[in-house]
Design a protein around this motif. Sequence first.
Motif, PDB file in Angstrom:
ATOM      1  N   HIS A 107       0.856  -1.181   0.000  1.00 21.93           N
ATOM      2  CA  HIS A 107       0.000   0.000   0.000  1.00 21.93           C
ATOM      3  C   HIS A 107       0.891   1.229   0.000  1.00 21.93           C
ATOM      4  O   HIS A 107       1.644   1.453   0.946  1.00 21.93           O
ATOM      5  CB  HIS A 107      -0.900  -0.020   1.228  1.00 21.93           C
ATOM      6  CG  HIS A 107      -1.823   1.138   1.326  1.00 21.93           C
ATOM      7  ND1 HIS A 107      -2.517   1.436   2.457  1.00 21.93           N
ATOM      8  CD2 HIS A 107      -2.183   2.096   0.428  1.00 21.93           C
ATOM      9  CE1 HIS A 107      -3.258   2.503   2.269  1.00 21.93           C
ATOM     10  NE2 HIS A 107      -3.067   2.924   1.041  1.00 21.93           N
ATOM     11  N   LEU A 108       0.815   2.031  -1.049  1.00 21.79           N
ATOM     12  CA  LEU A 108       1.539   3.299  -1.127  1.00 21.79           C
ATOM     13  C   LEU A 108       0.539   4.427  -0.956  1.00 21.79           C
ATOM     14  O   LEU A 108      -0.545   4.407  -1.559  1.00 21.79           O
ATOM     15  CB  LEU A 108       2.246   3.442  -2.476  1.00 21.79           C
ATOM     16  CG  LEU A 108       3.248   2.368  -2.853  1.00 21.79           C
ATOM     17  CD1 LEU A 108       3.854   2.668  -4.217  1.00 21.79           C
ATOM     18  CD2 LEU A 108       4.330   2.241  -1.798  1.00 21.79           C
ATOM     19  N   THR A 155       4.212   1.170 -14.057  1.00 23.84           N
ATOM     20  CA  THR A 155       5.120   0.456 -14.962  1.00 23.84           C
ATOM     21  C   THR A 155       6.007  -0.510 -14.183  1.00 23.84           C
ATOM     22  O   THR A 155       6.232  -1.639 -14.617  1.00 23.84           O
ATOM     23  CB  THR A 155       5.981   1.452 -15.761  1.00 23.84           C
ATOM     24  OG1 THR A 155       5.091   2.251 -16.554  1.00 23.84           O
ATOM     25  CG2 THR A 155       6.967   0.751 -16.662  1.00 23.84           C
ATOM     26  N   ALA A 156       6.498  -0.078 -13.031  1.00 23.65           N
ATOM     27  CA  ALA A 156       7.326  -0.963 -12.199  1.00 23.65           C
ATOM     28  C   ALA A 156       6.525  -2.176 -11.751  1.00 23.65           C
ATOM     29  O   ALA A 156       7.041  -3.295 -11.712  1.00 23.65           O
ATOM     30  CB  ALA A 156       7.869  -0.201 -11.002  1.00 23.65           C
ATOM     31  N   GLY A 157       5.258  -1.966 -11.434  1.00 23.64           N
ATOM     32  CA  GLY A 157       4.403  -3.087 -11.056  1.00 23.64           C
ATOM     33  C   GLY A 157       4.202  -4.071 -12.192  1.00 23.64           C
ATOM     34  O   GLY A 157       4.105  -5.272 -11.968  1.00 23.64           O
ATOM     35  N   ARG A 158       4.166  -3.575 -13.420  1.00 27.67           N
ATOM     36  CA  ARG A 158       4.019  -4.475 -14.575  1.00 27.67           C
ATOM     37  C   ARG A 158       5.284  -5.275 -14.816  1.00 27.67           C
ATOM     38  O   ARG A 158       5.241  -6.403 -15.287  1.00 27.67           O
ATOM     39  CB  ARG A 158       3.670  -3.677 -15.827  1.00 27.67           C
ATOM     40  CG  ARG A 158       2.265  -3.160 -15.831  1.00 27.67           C
ATOM     41  CD  ARG A 158       1.950  -2.459 -17.145  1.00 27.67           C
ATOM     42  NE  ARG A 158       0.642  -1.835 -17.055  1.00 27.67           N
ATOM     43  CZ  ARG A 158       0.393  -0.592 -17.410  1.00 27.67           C
ATOM     44  NH1 ARG A 158       1.339   0.174 -17.913  1.00 27.67           N
ATOM     45  NH2 ARG A 158      -0.821  -0.098 -17.280  1.00 27.67           N
ATOM     46  N   LEU A 211      -0.597  -3.214  -9.759  1.00 27.08           N
ATOM     47  CA  LEU A 211      -1.576  -2.269  -9.239  1.00 27.08           C
ATOM     48  C   LEU A 211      -2.968  -2.886  -9.314  1.00 27.08           C
ATOM     49  O   LEU A 211      -3.427  -3.292 -10.374  1.00 27.08           O
ATOM     50  CB  LEU A 211      -1.540  -0.954 -10.031  1.00 27.08           C
ATOM     51  CG  LEU A 211      -2.486   0.131  -9.547  1.00 27.08           C
ATOM     52  CD1 LEU A 211      -2.124   0.597  -8.145  1.00 27.08           C
ATOM     53  CD2 LEU A 211      -2.491   1.303 -10.512  1.00 27.08           C
ATOM     54  N   ALA A 212      -3.632  -2.981  -8.169  1.00 25.69           N
ATOM     55  CA  ALA A 212      -4.972  -3.546  -8.108  1.00 25.69           C
ATOM     56  C   ALA A 212      -6.045  -2.469  -7.937  1.00 25.69           C
ATOM     57  O   ALA A 212      -7.163  -2.628  -8.400  1.00 25.69           O
ATOM     58  CB  ALA A 212      -5.065  -4.540  -6.949  1.00 25.69           C
ATOM     59  N   GLU A 213      -5.660  -1.377  -7.254  1.00 24.68           N
ATOM     60  CA  GLU A 213      -6.657  -0.341  -6.996  1.00 24.68           C
ATOM     61  C   GLU A 213      -5.973   1.002  -6.777  1.00 24.68           C
ATOM     62  O   GLU A 213      -4.896   1.075  -6.194  1.00 24.68           O
ATOM     63  CB  GLU A 213      -7.467  -0.708  -5.745  1.00 24.68           C
ATOM     64  CG  GLU A 213      -8.654   0.149  -5.494  1.00 24.68           C
ATOM     65  CD  GLU A 213      -9.529  -0.360  -4.348  1.00 24.68           C
ATOM     66  OE1 GLU A 213     -10.535   0.317  -4.065  1.00 24.68           O
ATOM     67  OE2 GLU A 213      -9.217  -1.403  -3.758  1.00 24.68           O
ATOM     68  N   SER A 262      -4.050   6.589  -2.620  1.00 21.08           N
ATOM     69  CA  SER A 262      -3.684   5.283  -2.088  1.00 21.08           C
ATOM     70  C   SER A 262      -3.564   4.361  -3.294  1.00 21.08           C
ATOM     71  O   SER A 262      -4.494   4.250  -4.094  1.00 21.08           O
ATOM     72  CB  SER A 262      -4.759   4.723  -1.152  1.00 21.08           C
ATOM     73  OG  SER A 262      -4.610   5.230   0.143  1.00 21.08           O
ATOM     74  N   LEU A 263      -2.401   3.760  -3.434  1.00 21.62           N
ATOM     75  CA  LEU A 263      -2.187   2.776  -4.492  1.00 21.62           C
ATOM     76  C   LEU A 263      -2.047   1.415  -3.831  1.00 21.62           C
ATOM     77  O   LEU A 263      -1.173   1.218  -2.984  1.00 21.62           O
ATOM     78  CB  LEU A 263      -0.927   3.103  -5.290  1.00 21.62           C
ATOM     79  CG  LEU A 263      -0.877   4.475  -5.946  1.00 21.62           C
ATOM     80  CD1 LEU A 263       0.441   4.648  -6.686  1.00 21.62           C
ATOM     81  CD2 LEU A 263      -2.052   4.684  -6.890  1.00 21.62           C
TER      82      LEU A 263
END
Length: 96
Positions: free
Chosen positions: A17-18, A57-60, A66-68, A78-79
């Motif tokens: 969670h960011l 992009t880093a998550g990919r 990224l889910a939400e 909130s990421l």
Amino acid sequence: MLIASADAALAKGSILHLYGPFREHGAHTAPSNATFDDRLRARKASWGIHNLEAAVTAGRAHQPHLAERVAMPANNLSLIFHKACRYAATGSEALP
């Protein structure tokens, strides 16, 4: 770097969670965020508000993905990133 480290540290099924301000498409979302970014970078050049697109992009490139994305007060986001797990054919058991 944070997301790559989270990929190595988090178990499958975990979340990252960011929370905070992000630039979107290279631009600040509010004048207060630009001021905050300037203050951070004045203290240390590598600090500052990061681009939302870079985090996605880093998550990919890694996990978690990224889910939400949730808009929060004071121009923050909130990421919620999720490190996916594979599920058995029944859908009830996570596989390693």
